[in-house]
Design a protein around this motif. Structure first.
Motif, PDB file in Angstrom:
ATOM      1  N   THR A   1       7.653  12.341  -3.703  1.00  0.00           N
ATOM      2  CA  THR A   1       6.418  12.453  -2.944  1.00  0.00           C
ATOM      3  C   THR A   1       5.869  11.061  -2.682  1.00  0.00           C
ATOM      4  O   THR A   1       6.042  10.148  -3.491  1.00  0.00           O
ATOM      5  CB  THR A   1       5.364  13.291  -3.698  1.00  0.00           C
ATOM      6  OG1 THR A   1       5.069  12.670  -4.956  1.00  0.00           O
ATOM      7  CG2 THR A   1       5.890  14.695  -3.949  1.00  0.00           C
ATOM      8  N   MET A   2       5.196  10.902  -1.533  1.00  0.00           N
ATOM      9  CA  MET A   2       4.781   9.572  -1.077  1.00  0.00           C
ATOM     10  C   MET A   2       3.266   9.472  -0.971  1.00  0.00           C
ATOM     11  O   MET A   2       2.588  10.445  -0.618  1.00  0.00           O
ATOM     12  CB  MET A   2       5.419   9.272   0.283  1.00  0.00           C
ATOM     13  CG  MET A   2       6.924   9.154   0.248  1.00  0.00           C
ATOM     14  SD  MET A   2       7.632   8.868   1.890  1.00  0.00           S
ATOM     15  CE  MET A   2       7.466  10.504   2.616  1.00  0.00           C
TER      16      MET A   2
ATOM     17  N   ALA B   1       5.146  11.673 -19.804  1.00  0.00           N
ATOM     18  CA  ALA B   1       5.094  10.972 -18.519  1.00  0.00           C
ATOM     19  C   ALA B   1       6.500  10.857 -17.953  1.00  0.00           C
ATOM     20  O   ALA B   1       7.496  10.954 -18.681  1.00  0.00           O
ATOM     21  CB  ALA B   1       4.468   9.586 -18.674  1.00  0.00           C
ATOM     22  N   GLN B   2       6.562  10.639 -16.653  1.00  0.00           N
ATOM     23  CA  GLN B   2       7.808  10.242 -16.015  1.00  0.00           C
ATOM     24  C   GLN B   2       7.713   8.761 -15.681  1.00  0.00           C
ATOM     25  O   GLN B   2       6.631   8.241 -15.389  1.00  0.00           O
ATOM     26  CB  GLN B   2       8.073  11.083 -14.775  1.00  0.00           C
ATOM     27  CG  GLN B   2       8.353  12.539 -15.119  1.00  0.00           C
ATOM     28  CD  GLN B   2       9.132  13.263 -14.061  1.00  0.00           C
ATOM     29  OE1 GLN B   2       9.626  12.671 -13.109  1.00  0.00           O
ATOM     30  NE2 GLN B   2       9.262  14.568 -14.222  1.00  0.00           N
ATOM     31  N   TYR B   3       8.861   8.089 -15.717  1.00  0.00           N
ATOM     32  CA  TYR B   3       8.894   6.637 -15.594  1.00  0.00           C
ATOM     33  C   TYR B   3       9.903   6.209 -14.531  1.00  0.00           C
ATOM     34  O   TYR B   3      10.874   6.922 -14.247  1.00  0.00           O
ATOM     35  CB  TYR B   3       9.302   6.002 -16.928  1.00  0.00           C
ATOM     36  CG  TYR B   3       8.313   6.204 -18.048  1.00  0.00           C
ATOM     37  CD1 TYR B   3       7.363   5.231 -18.350  1.00  0.00           C
ATOM     38  CD2 TYR B   3       8.318   7.377 -18.805  1.00  0.00           C
ATOM     39  CE1 TYR B   3       6.453   5.413 -19.389  1.00  0.00           C
ATOM     40  CE2 TYR B   3       7.414   7.574 -19.835  1.00  0.00           C
ATOM     41  CZ  TYR B   3       6.485   6.588 -20.120  1.00  0.00           C
ATOM     42  OH  TYR B   3       5.583   6.770 -21.141  1.00  0.00           O
ATOM     43  N   LEU B   4       9.644   5.025 -13.960  1.00  0.00           N
ATOM     44  CA  LEU B   4      10.663   4.399 -13.145  1.00  0.00           C
ATOM     45  C   LEU B   4      11.880   4.091 -14.028  1.00  0.00           C
ATOM     46  O   LEU B   4      11.739   3.970 -15.249  1.00  0.00           O
ATOM     47  CB  LEU B   4      10.134   3.108 -12.527  1.00  0.00           C
ATOM     48  CG  LEU B   4       9.049   3.248 -11.449  1.00  0.00           C
ATOM     49  CD1 LEU B   4       8.584   1.870 -10.995  1.00  0.00           C
ATOM     50  CD2 LEU B   4       9.536   4.069 -10.269  1.00  0.00           C
TER      51      LEU B   4
ATOM     52  N   GLY C   1       0.785  -1.226   0.000  1.00  0.00           N
ATOM     53  CA  GLY C   1       0.000   0.000   0.000  1.00  0.00           C
ATOM     54  C   GLY C   1       0.815   1.273   0.000  1.00  0.00           C
ATOM     55  O   GLY C   1       0.304   2.340   0.352  1.00  0.00           O
ATOM     56  N   PHE C   2       2.093   1.211  -0.436  1.00  0.00           N
ATOM     57  CA  PHE C   2       2.983   2.361  -0.380  1.00  0.00           C
ATOM     58  C   PHE C   2       3.471   2.692  -1.779  1.00  0.00           C
ATOM     59  O   PHE C   2       3.844   1.804  -2.544  1.00  0.00           O
ATOM     60  CB  PHE C   2       4.164   2.029   0.531  1.00  0.00           C
ATOM     61  CG  PHE C   2       5.114   3.180   0.771  1.00  0.00           C
ATOM     62  CD1 PHE C   2       4.654   4.411   1.170  1.00  0.00           C
ATOM     63  CD2 PHE C   2       6.475   3.002   0.612  1.00  0.00           C
ATOM     64  CE1 PHE C   2       5.534   5.458   1.407  1.00  0.00           C
ATOM     65  CE2 PHE C   2       7.363   4.031   0.847  1.00  0.00           C
ATOM     66  CZ  PHE C   2       6.892   5.266   1.241  1.00  0.00           C
ATOM     67  N   SER C   3       3.469   3.982  -2.137  1.00  0.00           N
ATOM     68  CA  SER C   3       3.974   4.433  -3.434  1.00  0.00           C
ATOM     69  C   SER C   3       4.813   5.678  -3.232  1.00  0.00           C
ATOM     70  O   SER C   3       4.571   6.466  -2.311  1.00  0.00           O
ATOM     71  CB  SER C   3       2.818   4.752  -4.405  1.00  0.00           C
ATOM     72  OG  SER C   3       2.056   3.604  -4.682  1.00  0.00           O
ATOM     73  N   ALA C   4       5.801   5.870  -4.098  1.00  0.00           N
ATOM     74  CA  ALA C   4       6.616   7.078  -4.082  1.00  0.00           C
ATOM     75  C   ALA C   4       6.881   7.471  -5.523  1.00  0.00           C
ATOM     76  O   ALA C   4       7.253   6.637  -6.345  1.00  0.00           O
ATOM     77  CB  ALA C   4       7.928   6.850  -3.338  1.00  0.00           C
ATOM     78  N   THR C   5       6.674   8.732  -5.853  1.00  0.00           N
ATOM     79  CA  THR C   5       6.830   9.194  -7.221  1.00  0.00           C
ATOM     80  C   THR C   5       7.845  10.316  -7.281  1.00  0.00           C
ATOM     81  O   THR C   5       7.934  11.140  -6.373  1.00  0.00           O
ATOM     82  CB  THR C   5       5.487   9.693  -7.797  1.00  0.00           C
ATOM     83  OG1 THR C   5       5.045  10.843  -7.055  1.00  0.00           O
ATOM     84  CG2 THR C   5       4.431   8.620  -7.712  1.00  0.00           C
ATOM     85  N   ALA C   6       8.610  10.354  -8.374  1.00  0.00           N
ATOM     86  CA  ALA C   6       9.581  11.423  -8.595  1.00  0.00           C
ATOM     87  C   ALA C   6       8.900  12.545  -9.369  1.00  0.00           C
ATOM     88  O   ALA C   6       8.215  12.300 -10.354  1.00  0.00           O
ATOM     89  CB  ALA C   6      10.778  10.890  -9.373  1.00  0.00           C
TER      90      ALA C   6
END
Length: 815
Positions: A117-118, A799-802, A104-109
């Protein structure tokens, strides 16, 4: 069951064995400990590793999520704990790397500010990257709140453990822990021992990493520890070459736009970046000096100074559908990437026993940050047809950004197990921030006329937060425990002298105003600068809130327990452009959880079912006002309702085989009523709300970054060799489709991340004092979007990507 305190990163005689211990214990098993507990349960690394190797049990660990040292499996909170060896095994360098390990955790650049941001349990704020928005997931280092993701928060190094607490943690953990908290614990010095470790890493994209730590005894009561790290690699985004456009075509396009032949000039291709540092590059360095002093047998002082420097590059927006003949990981770039950030942090914790039954702790922190950054906002999606037509030049310039924050916390609590365990605390934190952000938008290229530009100058913004809190647990019996807690928080904010300058539509008569991109040498308040009267951002905000916790936990036996709780979370309201205020947000969380230790310790399971009910959920975005001015606005949705289930399972199939599963199932994550505006998206004219020019009714959409199913499974087997061990690992992460913003249901696929799986591989050799670790991350080279937009790129989706697939190796030794 025998309880063992894992002593990570000390590795006094055979430190490598701690990695073995972590592999056995599981990626979700870690520790956090107080000095008193460590003193009473000391076990040498060799003894611990040998016992673990010969055991088919998962070692019990201790956590401090309740600000007491408790067994993970007996703590009635949804916690994921990761020790240093688990972080190393999974090659964790940033918060984004932890995502795969926590349900249930996400973090995006976020590229234009280079900030992470989380999102937790469906709630986060992608705009929590400047001083204008606060996060819902709070970050702490050694229990000290970190409002800016820098230092140990940005580059995770020399950490003893990370604890991720899910659900409102405001009672004990303080401000902005609305839906959860992440507490990073740095490794502390050890008195009376000399030891250290060093590591060198190489990999794809010219990756080079170095890190190490040294423990130095000073006296019988004092020790020092020095730790350092440098991580660097080339960027992932290649530079495209500006296509050759015949002069005749350029001239025709220019004249067709109304230009005069005498003003024509050819496109200056030298303005397009073709070499140097690339977007996505990393170059981060940090060092920390820590001291542990025990002046008496019942007191100790932990003190550290940390320096962090970032000279890398932000992540880049890439075209979701590349132009013909161009690679996906490339862009036509006319703004060179740059990040120049520095931070200094001092952290202190002094604790002492006031009596046999009461202890006192004073925790203080100070941090100072300064930085600047440039970012290509147009992403090069349209090739210009002349120097002032076709494409556009859009540059996001954080010319200067400075933050100073400090905090003080005083805690008094009972010690040992009593009929009533209690804790009382006082808290004060303050920030003083300033920023200048320029946004030039030129027609065609940098040579062209001004399309629009703005300058936001905030010379002083202050935040002050005060709180009093307490929590008590009545141990009704050995099995039944009743807990209640409350926190009263008062927040004050002030914006002083803030001004927002916008272009005053001079392009019709460009000869009267210099047509140059705004920069830090331009004073937008001067006459003939091209800017109109500024928007005034002066204002004050004051608010307060009482939040609380009520919990019942019951131990069915020594291996099984359940708990149920009701807790409330709170995030302060604040100020936005124009000096306007916005409302606070509150959350009520209902939770039921169970924890089990099965098969004589070979299997450990943690479950949580939760229901979150938000009120006045804050939504922040850049918007255009009806008068044409642009601001960053925060509005409140009527709320949000989120329900889900989480489970973590760690199992020893044998003494050499371990498997771990984490799963988050979120069938409901619906936003309440909200008319949302944003310049990051091309959205229709707003008819229902006259405060913004464009908006969409997003009522009832699924919350962003909240897939219905998020699952991670990891398996490894240890082979015993004559001179060490060899451990292959495989880890697979799977998510169903997820939204990337509140507008995803309106736009569909371009603003969503489709269901995907991502595989990581590892192979670790461990000898007596030497190890080598080979890894492949994102082995299938999956393209996973973390954010998307089309508003700054003329309707073309980016978009931004991993990161793409990366391969590397780390080798280290201990002494």
């Amino acid at each position: 069951m025998k309880t063992t305190v894992l002593k990570t990163k000390q590795r006094a005689s055979t430190p490598i064995q701690f990695a073995v211990l972590a592999l056995i214990a599981g990626a979700s098993v870690a520790h956090a400990q107080t000095a008193a507990t460590a003193d009473s349960t000391k076990t040498s690394s060799a003894q611990t590793a040998t016992a673990a190797n010969n055991s088919e049990k998962i070692i019990e660990v201790l956590v401090t999520g309740t600000k007491r040292t408790t067994s993970l499996q007996r703590t009635p909170v949804a916690i994921t704990a990761l020790n240093s060896a688990a972080l190393e095994d999974n090659h964790v360098q940033t918060l984004q790397d932890i995502v795969n390990l926590v349900p249930g955790f996400s973090a995006t650049a976020q590229g234009d500010h280079g900030v992470m941001t989380m999102t937790m349990r469906g709630v986060g704020n992608d705009s929590a990257k400047t001083e204008y928005a606060d996060p819902e997931v709070a970050s702490f280092v050694d229990g000290i709140y970190s409002p800016r993701p820098e230092g140990a928060t940005a580059l995770l190094f020399d950490l003893e453990a990370i604890e991720i607490l899910r659900g409102p943690q405001g009672t004990l953990w303080g401000r902005n822990a609305t839906v959860g908290a992440v507490n990073m614990q740095t490794t502390k010095p050890v008195i009376g021992k000399s030891f250290g470790n060093a590591e060198l890493g190489i990999g794809s994209y010219k990756r080079l990493g170095m890190r190490g730590a040294f423990n130095v005894p000073v006296s019988d009561t004092m020790a020092l520890r020095f730790a350092f790290v440098n991580e660097q690699h080339d960027g992932y985004v290649d530079y495209q070459t500006m296509p050759t456009i015949p002069l005749s075509s350029q001239r025709a396009a220019f004249l067709a736009s109304g230009g005069k032949l005498s003003d024509f000039q050819p496109i200056n291709t030298a303005l397009f970046v073709t070499g140097g540092k690339k977007y996505g590059a990393q170059n981060q360095t940090a060092a920390r000096l820590s001291m542990l002093w025990k002046p008496t047998s019942t007191s100790k002082w932990d003190l550290s100074y940390e320096k962090f420097a970032d000279r890398g590059a932000p992540h880049m927006n890439l075209m979701q559908t590349p132009r013909a003949g161009q690679k996906m990981w490339s862009a036509l770039i006319d703004t060179a990437p740059n990040i120049h950030r520095d931070s200094d942090a001092i952290r202190s914790r002094f604790e002492t026993a006031l009596s046999d039954d009461v202890s006192l702790a004073y925790i203080a922190g100070y941090a100072k940050f300064s930085g600047s950054q440039t970012f290509d906002g147009d992403a090069g999606v349209v090739v210009p047809t002349s120097f002032t037509t076709g494409g556009s030049h859009r540059q996001h310039n954080t010319n200067s950004s400075n933050y100073t924050n400090y905090s003080h916390e005083l805690e008094v609590q009972s010690t040992g197990k009593k009929k009533v365990d209690w804790l009382l605390g006082l808290y004060y934190a303050a920030e003083d921030n300033n920023i200048r952000f320029d946004l030039p938008i030129m027609n065609g290229t940098q040579q062209g006329t001004v399309g629009w530009q703005g300058s936001f100058i905030q010379p002083k913004e202050t935040v002050a937060s005060k709180a009093i809190f307490g929590q008590a647990t009545w141990n009704v019996s050995e099995e039944l425990h009743l807990t209640a807690g409350a926190r009263y928080t008062k927040d004050d904010r002030a914006n002083i002298g803030g001004r927002g300058y916008g272009w005053a539509n001079y392009p019709a008569t460009p000869e009267t105003v210099a047509q140059i991109p705004v920069n830090q040498n331009v004073n937008p308040w001067e006459p003939n600068s091209g800017f109109g009267s500024p928007g005034l951002n002066d204002g004050k905000y004051s608010g307060s809130k009482l939040t609380g916790l009520a919990r019942i936990s019951y131990d069915l036996d020594k291996n099984n327990m359940f708990y149920t709780s009701i807790s409330t979370g709170y995030k302060s309201g604040g100020l936005q452009d124009g000096g306007r205020t916005y409302a606070p947000e509150t959350l009520t969380n209902h939770e039921f959880g169970t924890k089990h230790t099965l098969l004589d310790g070979a299997v450990k399971i943690s479950n949580a079912i939760f229901y979150e009910n938000f009120k006045d959920y804050q939504f922040s975005a850049p918007v255009t006002n009806p008068d044409g001015s642009r601001t960053l606005a925060t509005t409140s949705a009527e709320g949000a309702k989120i329900a889900g289930f989480e489970t973590e399972i760690a199992a020893k199939l044998s003494k050499d085989d371990r498997i771990q599963l984490s799963l988050a199932y979120t069938p409901k994550a619906k936003l309440g009523k909200l008319l949302a505006g944003s310049n990051d998206y091309v959205i229709p004219t707003c008819e229902a709300d006259k405060t913004v020019s464009n908006c969409v009714d997003v009522t009832g959409v699924t919350m962003a970054h909240t897939p219905k199913i998020q699952m991670q499974i990891q398996y490894q087997h240890t082979f015993h060799l004559s001179q060490g061990t060899l451990t292959p690992r495989v880890s697979v992460h799977y998510e169903t489709e997820s939204n990337l913003s509140v507008f995803s249901d309106y736009f569909g696929a371009p603003d969503k991340q489709k269901a995907y799986s991502r595989t990581d591989l590892g192979l670790r050799y461990e000898g007596d004092k030497f190890y080598m670790d080979f890894f492949v991350r994102n082995a299938t080279n999956a393209n996973v979007k973390t954010s998307a937009q089309n508003g700054n790129t003329g309707g073309i989706w980016v978009a931004q990507y991993l990161p793409p697939r990366t391969i590397g190796m780390n080798a280290g030794f201990n002494f």
